[in-house]
Design an enzyme around this catalytic site. Structure first.
Site, PDB file in Angstrom:
ATOM      1  N   CYS A  17       0.879  -1.097  -0.085  1.00 43.60           N
ATOM      2  CA  CYS A  17      -0.132  -0.043   0.159  1.00 43.60           C
ATOM      3  C   CYS A  17       0.820   1.228   0.236  1.00 43.60           C
ATOM      4  CB  CYS A  17      -0.863  -0.098   1.389  1.00 43.60           C
ATOM      5  SG  CYS A  17      -2.020   1.284   1.368  1.00 43.60           S
ATOM      6  N   GLY A  46      -4.844  -1.098   8.796  1.00 39.57           N
ATOM      7  CA  GLY A  46      -4.114  -1.537   7.481  1.00 39.57           C
ATOM      8  C   GLY A  46      -4.257  -0.509   6.634  1.00 39.57           C
ATOM      9  N   CYS A  47      -3.962  -0.950   5.323  1.00 41.86           N
ATOM     10  CA  CYS A  47      -4.109  -0.044   3.958  1.00 41.86           C
ATOM     11  C   CYS A  47      -5.561   0.300   3.787  1.00 41.86           C
ATOM     12  CB  CYS A  47      -3.742  -0.752   2.878  1.00 41.86           C
ATOM     13  SG  CYS A  47      -3.993   0.032   1.422  1.00 41.86           S
ATOM     14  N   PHE A  48      -5.892   1.548   3.651  1.00 44.85           N
ATOM     15  CA  PHE A  48      -7.152   1.940   3.774  1.00 44.85           C
ATOM     16  C   PHE A  48      -8.030   1.641   2.287  1.00 44.85           C
ATOM     17  CE2 PHE A  48      -5.232   6.572   3.319  1.00 44.85           C
ATOM     18  CZ  PHE A  48      -4.601   6.279   2.061  1.00 44.85           C
ATOM     19  N   TRP A  49      -7.156   1.059   1.303  1.00 45.14           N
ATOM     20  CA  TRP A  49      -7.943   0.617   0.138  1.00 45.14           C
ATOM     21  C   TRP A  49      -8.718  -0.440   0.389  1.00 45.14           C
ATOM     22  CZ3 TRP A  49      -2.694   0.016  -2.866  1.00 45.14           C
ATOM     23  CH2 TRP A  49      -2.062   1.335  -2.824  1.00 45.14           C
TER      24      TRP A  49
END
Length: 217
Positions: A17, A46-49
């Site tokens: 990310c 974690g990764c906001f995607w």
């Protein structure tokens, strides 16, 4: 086999990310005001995607915004947050109708949308900017978060105990425009297909009863 595992881990770190769009200086997205009757919740896992994609699929959620919270730097950039100089974590701000979905259900969904038992790490993403963190805006929300954590721990859904930070909400800063809805517009990104998509698929199974109809296929 060990060499193959090390190679795979290296590839995933490269496409992680924090490496997805470094150097891109697009303008920051706006932070919308909640509509009449809407409430707001903020979680980081974690990764906001993938977190943003998971939360927008829930019934009662009208919109989500990827951004940063939990630190002290005002208006941080993605590069600053990734350098871990701001204290912020990648988070998702959720706008929802409390008549359709409760804060408790959102909290439960949050704990199924990532691994809340790994300290400062989610898969190939390592660092405090990827920490598991849940914000509360009222004493009632704090009590709810503590109750949901106990509930999830008691079910033994995870082998290890939850290490999520539970902290009062202070400020939210929207991330750059290109991060908004990134999961749906970048399916060819190796990180999305290898890391984010499996997390979303696992989330759909766990929260099937709470998903919008279009995600029940």
């Amino acid at each position: 086999m060990k060499i193959a595992i090390i190679y795979f881990a290296s590839v995933m770190l490269f496409f992680g990310c924090a490496n997805g769009q470094t150097g891109n200086r697009n303008a920051m997205a706006p932070v919308p005001k909640p509509a009449a009757g809407e409430a707001v919740a903020t979680f980081g896992g974690g990764c906001f995607w993938s977190m943003s994609e998971a939360m927008i699929e829930l019934k009662g959620v009208s919109k989500v915004v990827s951004g940063y919270a939990g630190g002290k730097t005002k208006n941080p950039t993605y590069e600053e947050v990734s350098d871990r100089t701001t204290g912020h974590a990648e988070v998702t701000q959720i706008y929802y109708n409390p008549k359709e979905i409760s804060f408790a259900t959102l909290a439960e969904a949050f704990f199924f949308a990532h691994d809340p038992t790994t300290l400062n790490r989610q898969g190939p993403d390592v660092g405090t900017d990827y920490r598991s963190i849940a914000f509360y805006r009222t004493p009632e929300e704090k009590e709810t978060l503590i109750s949901v954590i106990k509930k999830v721990n008691d079910t033994k859904h995870y082998t290890n105990p939850i290490v999520t930070q539970v902290v009062p909400f202070s400020a939210f800063y929207a991330a750059e425009n290109y991060h908004q809805g990134y999961y749906r517009t970048n399916g060819d990104n190796p990180y999305i297909s290898s890391v984010s998509e499996p997390k979303v698929m696992k989330f759909r199974k766990a929260m099937k009863a709470k998903l919008k109809p279009e995600f029940l296929k």
